[in-house]
Design a protein around this motif. Structure first.
Motif, short mmCIF file in Angstrom:
data_model
loop_
_atom_site.label_atom_id
_atom_site.label_comp_id
_atom_site.label_asym_id
_atom_site.label_seq_id
_atom_site.Cartn_x
_atom_site.Cartn_y
_atom_site.Cartn_z
N SER A 149 0.82 -1.22 0.00
CA SER A 149 0.00 0.00 0.00
C SER A 149 0.85 1.26 0.00
N GLN A 150 2.07 1.18 0.50
CA GLN A 150 2.93 2.36 0.62
C GLN A 150 3.91 2.52 -0.54
N LEU A 151 4.13 1.47 -1.29
CA LEU A 151 5.13 1.55 -2.37
C LEU A 151 4.82 2.61 -3.42
N PRO A 152 3.56 2.76 -3.86
CA PRO A 152 3.31 3.83 -4.84
C PRO A 152 3.75 5.20 -4.34
N SER A 153 3.42 5.53 -3.10
CA SER A 153 3.85 6.83 -2.56
C SER A 153 5.37 6.89 -2.43
N LEU A 154 5.95 5.76 -2.05
CA LEU A 154 7.40 5.73 -1.83
C LEU A 154 8.18 5.99 -3.11
N ILE A 155 7.67 5.49 -4.24
CA ILE A 155 8.41 5.61 -5.50
C ILE A 155 7.82 6.68 -6.42
N LEU A 157 4.45 7.33 -7.28
CA LEU A 157 3.29 7.01 -8.11
C LEU A 157 2.01 7.37 -7.37
N SER A 158 1.02 7.79 -8.10
CA SER A 158 -0.26 8.07 -7.46
C SER A 158 -1.05 6.77 -7.23
N HIS A 159 -0.81 5.76 -8.06
CA HIS A 159 -1.48 4.46 -7.90
C HIS A 159 -0.70 3.43 -8.71
N TRP A 160 -0.99 2.14 -8.44
CA TRP A 160 -0.26 1.06 -9.11
C TRP A 160 -0.51 1.03 -10.62
N GLY A 161 -1.65 1.52 -11.05
CA GLY A 161 -1.95 1.47 -12.47
C GLY A 161 -1.03 2.30 -13.33
N GLY A 162 -0.27 3.21 -12.70
CA GLY A 162 0.61 4.06 -13.47
C GLY A 162 2.03 3.54 -13.61
N VAL A 163 2.29 2.32 -13.20
CA VAL A 163 3.64 1.78 -13.24
C VAL A 163 4.20 1.80 -14.67
N ALA A 164 3.37 1.43 -15.63
CA ALA A 164 3.85 1.35 -17.02
C ALA A 164 3.81 2.69 -17.75
N ASP A 165 3.31 3.74 -17.08
CA ASP A 165 3.21 5.04 -17.72
C ASP A 165 4.31 5.96 -17.19
N PRO A 166 5.32 6.28 -18.00
CA PRO A 166 6.42 7.13 -17.50
C PRO A 166 5.93 8.48 -17.01
N ALA A 167 4.84 8.99 -17.57
CA ALA A 167 4.35 10.30 -17.16
C ALA A 167 3.76 10.28 -15.75
N ALA A 168 3.39 9.08 -15.25
CA ALA A 168 2.80 8.97 -13.92
C ALA A 168 3.83 9.00 -12.81
N TRP A 169 5.10 8.87 -13.17
CA TRP A 169 6.17 8.83 -12.17
C TRP A 169 6.56 10.27 -11.80
N HIS A 170 6.77 10.50 -10.53
CA HIS A 170 7.24 11.81 -10.06
C HIS A 170 8.65 11.60 -9.51
N LEU A 171 9.63 11.95 -10.31
CA LEU A 171 11.02 11.63 -9.96
C LEU A 171 11.50 12.29 -8.67
N PRO A 172 11.17 13.54 -8.39
CA PRO A 172 11.59 14.10 -7.10
C PRO A 172 11.02 13.32 -5.91
N ALA A 173 9.75 12.87 -6.02
CA ALA A 173 9.16 12.07 -4.95
C ALA A 173 9.89 10.74 -4.82
N LEU A 174 10.24 10.14 -5.96
CA LEU A 174 11.02 8.89 -5.94
C LEU A 174 12.35 9.12 -5.22
N GLY A 175 13.00 10.26 -5.52
CA GLY A 175 14.27 10.56 -4.87
C GLY A 175 14.11 10.72 -3.37
N PHE A 176 13.06 11.45 -2.95
CA PHE A 176 12.81 11.62 -1.51
C PHE A 176 12.55 10.27 -0.84
N GLY A 177 11.73 9.42 -1.47
CA GLY A 177 11.38 8.15 -0.87
C GLY A 177 12.57 7.23 -0.70
N ALA A 347 5.84 7.52 3.70
CA ALA A 347 5.79 6.12 3.27
C ALA A 347 7.03 5.37 3.72
N ALA A 348 8.20 6.01 3.64
CA ALA A 348 9.43 5.36 4.11
C ALA A 348 9.39 5.11 5.61
#
Length: 554
Positions: A149-155, A157-177, A347-348
């Motif tokens: 449940s926490q992995l999307p926020s950690l990396i 993503l707003s939800h699991w459905g966006g894993v395959a969509d590069p536009a759904a990724w927020h790189l600064p949030a991924l860096g923070f997580g 999330a971390a």
């Protein structure tokens, strides 16, 4: 006076001295600084407004330390209880909505009431229905769900459905997580007692504000209300909705108190004291009620924060008083500082402690001890994960399987034919390949109580042997393992005794315990008969064996 001190455990605290308060203050401040960001993170896991995580760390912690028998436990939000709250309310309301908050408060009030009633009725033993394998499997299954449940926020993503969509990724949030997770892991190895969570929150808030993380679309904590919680009374949800909360209430009551038990047993063992589980039920139940009336959710004892409290040197409940003071100060002055903290950091904070709950080797160790219990644990784990969000079905299934296994074992007692081992003891004749104690003698031992569950097995064992050995003239019951009997068992014994006498077979009773003997005599199942003999010890019975031979021609 003793009863008053039991109901008001804080009267047993030592009188504070300057030296004691200095040590308690350091421990309390350490835990207080940790519980603030953890409370916010766990509130998000429960789907509650983030401020309620701090509310649940204030008055509930104070009430719990005053009325619990284990004053060094840290009470407040925990990951497992918060996941159960989210799972229980899924489908009943929108997370974070007033309806969701109201239902979460009902969970707190109902589970708190159940715990208080169980504690006053001294029914704490009921919680032992969940054995260690089921709890271990459920905890690991819940840990997997928490991490998922926490992995999307950690990396980012707003939800699991966006894993395959590069536009759904927020790189600064991924860096923070990832940076937060790495920092927490590093500090935990380097210095476990360091307030790494607080330092992480402060640093991430500063960096987030400096780079304009929120303005770039990053998810942050946002504005939190300042000030103390006000009294909250939930709206009436209706009987239909309330009935849907009954099973979740019982599961939350059970699981949250088992969390308490895991910490309380460690705490009391270190203090050399007996754990008063009934008083802890009362204290924890009152804490849940206080949390509900604060507009928050069910609380529990945190194993990690309790361990930190002990590690920091807490000796009494005064440490929690200081911890509550830190939380109070944060509510009044510090909540604006949390605005810019990224949700990925929260999330971390949730994920890292939970990863320690996943221990696959525990299933392997259990397999070596008991394959049946290992299978029950594995099924519990699978059901917990597969039934999400209604993961409490994992606990229910595990408890039912464990009770079924227990009843099966009770109804199939270990009944063995004994022989004389070379060391002088009576052991399983077939296992050790020993000769019979005497010709035409069946010597048996039942390692169980003689009650409604074992009576049929007891009768069947004797009947089967007599059917296979019609020349048997003596039956010797080694009765010292039988420490209890009920009416059904007494009636079964009476039938066996009468049937043996009718067949001119002598029944020899060895080591019959007084409570069992009294019950059998009251039922007139120990008559004065030439076909019934009693011996107090095995040595006395063995000494009589040479004299059995003349009677075998009867």
């Amino acid at each position: 006076m003793a009863n008053v001190r039991r109901l008001l455990p804080f009267l047993n605290w030592p009188r504070p001295s300057a030296a004691l308060l200095r040590g308690e203050a350091m421990a309390g401040i350490t835990v207080g600084l940790m519980v603030i960001p953890q409370g916010v993170a766990y509130a998000a896991l429960a789907g509650m407004p983030l401020i309620t995580g701090i509310y649940a760390s204030l008055l509930p912690a104070l009430i719990a330390v005053l009325f619990s028998a284990s004053p060094r436990l840290s009470v407040g939000p925990t990951a497992l209880t918060c996941l159960l709250i989210s799972a229980s309310l899924s489908g009943l309301a929108q997370p974070g909505s007033p309806e969701w908050v109201s239902l979460a408060v009902w969970l707190a009030l109902m589970s708190g009431t159940v715990q208080v009633l169980l504690g006053f009725a001294r029914f704490g033993w009921l919680l032992n229905l969940v054995n260690s394998p089921v709890l271990m499997a459920f905890t690991q299954g819940a840990a997997v769900l928490i991490i998922a449940s926490q992995l999307p926020s950690l990396i980012g993503l707003s939800h699991w459905g966006g894993v395959a969509d590069p536009a759904a990724w927020h790189l600064p949030a991924l860096g923070f997580g990832l940076a937060a997770l790495g920092l927490l892991m590093l500090v935990r190895r380097w210095r476990p007692g360091f307030p790494s969570v607080l330092v992480l929150v402060v640093l991430s808030a500063a960096v987030s504000a400096a780079i304009g993380f929120e303005a770039r679309g990053g998810a942050v904590i946002g504005t939190l209300p300042q000030g103390l919680p006000t009294a909250y009374w939930p709206s009436w949800p209706g009987w239909a909705t309330l009935s849907q909360l009954l099973v979740p209430t019982l599961i939350i009551t059970l699981v949250s108190f088992l969390e308490t038990a895991s910490s309380a047993k460690v705490d009391n063992a270190k203090r050399g004291a007996r754990w008063d589980q009934d008083q802890d039920l009362i204290g924890q139940g009152l804490a849940k009620l206080a949390s509900g009336f604060s507009g928050a959710f069910p609380t529990s004892s945190s194993f990690s924060r309790s361990a930190l409290n002990l590690y920091a040197g807490a000796q009494t409940g005064w440490a929690t008083i200081f911890s509550v003071g830190v939380v109070l100060l944060a509510l009044v002055l510090l909540t604006p500082w949390l605005h810019a903290v990224p949700r990925a950091v929260l999330a971390a904070i949730v994920v890292l402690p939970v990863t320690g709950l996943i221990k696959p080797q525990a299933f392997l160790q259990l397999w070596r001890l008991s394959r049946v219990e290992a299978v029950i644990a594995a099924i519990t784990f699978v059901i917990t994960v597969a039934a999400a969000p209604a993961l409490y079905w994992g606990v229910i299934a595990g408890v039912l399987m464990s009770l079924s296994h227990f009843l099966y074992l009770r109804m199939h007692p270990r009944i063995i034919e004994v022989g004389l081992h070379p060391d002088g003891s009576l052991r399983d004749r077939h296992l050790w390949k020993l000769p019979p104690l005497a010709p035409q003698l069946y010597a048996l031992r039942m390692d169980a109580a003689l009650d409604f569950a074992t009576a049929a097995g007891f009768e069947r064992a004797i009947a089967d042997h007599l059917g296979e050995h019609p020349d048997t003239r003596h039956v010797m019951l080694i009765a010292h393992p039988i420490n209890w009997a009920d009416a059904t068992g007494a009636e079964a014994f009476g039938r066996v005794q009468r049937q043996l006498a009718e067949q001119h077979i002598t029944l020899h009773l060895v080591g019959l315990k007084l409570p069992v003997e009294n019950l059998l005599r009251q039922g007139e199942h120990l008559p004065d008969s030439p076909w019934l003999r009693t011996y107090r010890t095995e040595a006395e019975a063995l000494a009589a064996l040479p004299h059995l031979a003349p009677a075998t021609t009867a």
